[in-house]
Each structure stands twice: as C-alpha cells, then as structure tokens.
Design a protein around this motif. Structure first.
Motif, PDB file in Angstrom:
ATOM      1  N   GLY A  54       0.807  -1.218   0.000  1.00 16.41           N
ATOM      2  CA  GLY A  54       0.000   0.000   0.000  1.00 16.41           C
ATOM      3  C   GLY A  54       0.834   1.258   0.000  1.00 16.41           C
ATOM      4  O   GLY A  54       1.887   1.327   0.629  1.00 16.41           O
ATOM      5  N   ARG A  56       0.294   5.734   0.098  1.00 18.49           N
ATOM      6  CA  ARG A  56      -0.593   6.872   0.306  1.00 18.49           C
ATOM      7  C   ARG A  56       0.169   8.106  -0.150  1.00 18.49           C
ATOM      8  O   ARG A  56       1.336   8.288   0.214  1.00 18.49           O
ATOM      9  N   VAL A  81      -4.279  11.141 -12.018  1.00 18.81           N
ATOM     10  CA  VAL A  81      -4.523  10.528 -10.712  1.00 18.81           C
ATOM     11  C   VAL A  81      -5.699  11.243 -10.049  1.00 18.81           C
ATOM     12  O   VAL A  81      -5.773  12.471 -10.052  1.00 18.81           O
ATOM     13  N   VAL A 109      -4.650  10.164  -2.112  1.00 23.21           N
ATOM     14  CA  VAL A 109      -4.959   8.955  -2.870  1.00 23.21           C
ATOM     15  C   VAL A 109      -4.254   7.801  -2.159  1.00 23.21           C
ATOM     16  O   VAL A 109      -3.109   7.943  -1.733  1.00 23.21           O
ATOM     17  N   ASP A 111      -3.402   3.660  -2.493  1.00 24.75           N
ATOM     18  CA  ASP A 111      -3.336   2.549  -3.434  1.00 24.75           C
ATOM     19  C   ASP A 111      -2.847   1.311  -2.711  1.00 24.75           C
ATOM     20  O   ASP A 111      -1.836   1.353  -2.022  1.00 24.75           O
ATOM     21  N   GLY A 112      -3.545   0.225  -2.889  1.00 21.57           N
ATOM     22  CA  GLY A 112      -3.091  -1.047  -2.338  1.00 21.57           C
ATOM     23  C   GLY A 112      -3.641  -1.419  -1.014  1.00 21.57           C
ATOM     24  O   GLY A 112      -3.981  -0.821  -0.133  1.00 21.57           O
TER      25      GLY A 112
END
Length: 112
Positions: A54, A56, A81, A109, A111-112
């Motif tokens: 992950g 951020r 994005v 954002v 991700d993961g």
C-alpha cells in the motif's frame, strides 16, 4: 506577467441517489476544469505492515481566488490521478493573500 502559473485540474463531483430502500448510492459524475491551480506534494508514505503493497500520497492543491464553489466531497484529478478532497477547505481572507491563490485544499490517494 505572472511569475507563477498554475496548472489545469479537473474537479469531479458525484451526485448521490437514494434507492427504494433508502440506501445512498453514487449517481452521475460531473466534471469541471479549473485553471491556475498550484499542486504541491505533501508526503508520500508506505502504509503499515498489514498492507505491505500500500501507498498513500497526500497533495496540497492551492486554488485560485476566482474559484468560489465548495469542494466538500469532491475529487481532484491531476496528471491522471484522482485525489479525494479532505474535509471542507475554506479560503484565507483575500487581504492576507497578495497573490492569486487563497484556498489550500488537502487531498489524498491511497493505493493497495
């Protein structure tokens, strides 16, 4: 001639629809181009051990004084994005901001 020039971003809003059972579901997205926004990376970070893949990314988008709409619940798309706006960003007093920008908008954002 301005020494600083911002970029164009897209502000995305999603309407909320209530279904027959009273549940809120995302509706139609609307898009608005906003010029002269100053993007500034704040802090990329890896998430905890429980999410080893992950990431951020926090960004601060400085919006121009000419932009008056609320950004609560909106998304900002920059360089492909989509960032989620945090809270309800409020502008500084115009008298305290001599340049073109008066509203810092924190967005993230994950991700993961």
């Amino acid at each position: 001639m301005a020494l600083i020039k911002g970029v164009q971003v897209k502000v995305i809003r999603t309407s909320v629809i209530t279904d027959d059972h009273g549940n809120e579901i995302p509706g139609v997205e609307t898009y608005e181009q906003v010029d002269n926004v100053l993007p500034a990376p704040v802090s990329p970070a890896d998430l905890s051990e429980s999410r080893p893949n992950g990431d951020r990314v926090d960004m601060m988008f400085h919006f121009p004084k000419t932009y008056k709409r609320s950004l609560r619940g909106a998304f900002i798309e920059h360089s492909g994005v989509r960032f989620s706006v945090i809270g309800d960003p409020q502008p500084y007093l115009d008298s305290l901001t001599p340049l073109d920008w008066n509203r810092p908008v924190e967005a993230v954002v994950v991700d993961g």
